[in-house]
Design a protein around this motif. Structure first.
Motif, short mmCIF file in Angstrom:
data_model
loop_
_atom_site.label_atom_id
_atom_site.label_comp_id
_atom_site.label_asym_id
_atom_site.label_seq_id
_atom_site.Cartn_x
_atom_site.Cartn_y
_atom_site.Cartn_z
N SER A 1 1.58 17.40 -4.00
CA SER A 1 2.05 17.41 -2.61
C SER A 1 2.01 16.00 -2.03
O SER A 1 2.94 15.58 -1.33
N ILE A 2 0.94 15.26 -2.33
CA ILE A 2 0.82 13.88 -1.84
C ILE A 2 1.91 13.01 -2.45
O ILE A 2 2.54 12.19 -1.77
N LYS A 3 2.15 13.18 -3.75
CA LYS A 3 3.20 12.41 -4.42
C LYS A 3 4.57 12.70 -3.84
O LYS A 3 5.38 11.77 -3.65
N ASN A 4 4.84 13.96 -3.55
CA ASN A 4 6.15 14.33 -2.99
C ASN A 4 6.36 13.70 -1.62
O ASN A 4 7.46 13.24 -1.29
N LYS A 5 5.31 13.65 -0.82
CA LYS A 5 5.42 13.03 0.50
C LYS A 5 5.65 11.53 0.39
O LYS A 5 6.35 10.96 1.22
N GLU A 6 5.06 10.91 -0.63
CA GLU A 6 5.25 9.48 -0.83
C GLU A 6 6.71 9.18 -1.19
O GLU A 6 7.28 8.19 -0.73
N VAL A 7 7.29 10.06 -2.01
CA VAL A 7 8.69 9.88 -2.42
C VAL A 7 9.64 10.04 -1.24
O VAL A 7 10.59 9.29 -1.05
N ASN A 8 9.34 11.06 -0.41
CA ASN A 8 10.20 11.34 0.74
C ASN A 8 9.94 10.35 1.89
O ASN A 8 10.77 10.16 2.74
#
Length: 224
Positions: A217-224
């Motif tokens: 979830s943290i990684k996805n937020k970083e990408v977005n």
């Protein structure tokens, strides 16, 4: 934070092999001292620096963890320690108040999850580490020998455990409903039945899933 010894057969064999080499004079003591000195030098390079974890508010522990307040503090501090040891690989930043600091990265959290999974697993378990290790050995021994029940004498002979320790562990397992007495007596010995309702492997998998889900979830937020 509780850390436990590696009690596996492979680890014991490796330790004994190293002891034999040392006794035979086949250990390069000079090379070992160089490695020790290197670690000391690395420690000397570390300087006091504030660590800020920008992902801290997103890091949620599994619900099954006992004593979540203490464990949560240990988990966050452990991540900060990993960041601290990577201070020379981090960009030095300055807060509005003028304080110098470095920030935790996603890689730091990944390392913390890898290194702390067994610790978090033990904190999710109702049983103490010693009792848990005994129970898992008992399960494997019964499966390997296709047994449905066992006696204390059989266990002592196969697992090699002190009688007083065995009595203590079996009493605890009975209290948790994981072992029950089928018959026998104090004089002749009891016969026990193992309750298969305890699923340690599933608990391990569930713990990993929660940690992996939060990290993703943290990684996805970083990408977005």
């Amino acid at each position: 934070m509780l850390l436990y010894r590696n009690e596996s057969k492979a680890h014991k064999e490796a330790v004994m092999a190293a002891q034999r080499k040392a006794s035979a004079g086949k250990i390069n003591e000079l090379e070992q001292q160089k490695i020790k000195d290197l670690f000391k030098d690395v420690q000397m390079l570390l300087k006091p620096i504030k660590v800020v974890n920008p992902y801290a508010e997103q890091l949620i522990l599994p619900e099954k963890v006992f004593k979540p307040l203490r464990t949560n503090a240990h988990y966050l501090k452990f991540i900060e320690v990993i960041t601290f040891y990577h201070q020379h690989q981090r960009v030095m930043k300055t807060s509005q108040s003028g304080t110098k600091y470095i920030e935790t990265t996603i890689e730091d959290i990944e390392w913390a999850n890898k290194l702390m999974k067994d610790v978090l697993l033990s904190k999710s378990d109702e049983l103490s580490w010693g009792v848990r290790q005994f129970l898992e050995k008992l399960k494997k021994w019964m499966q390997a020998n296709k047994l449905e029940s066992f006696t204390g004498k059989e266990v002592r002979k196969s697992i090699r455990i002190a009688p007083s320790t065995l009595t203590k562990y079996l009493y605890i397992l009975r209290q948790y409903g994981l072992v029950e007495i089928l018959g026998g007596s104090r004089h002749n010995g009891f016969k026990y039945l193992l309750n298969a309702s305890d699923d340690y492997d599933k608990m391990r998998q569930d713990l990993s899933k929660v940690l992996d889900k939060v990290l993703q979830s943290i990684k996805n937020k970083e990408v977005n």
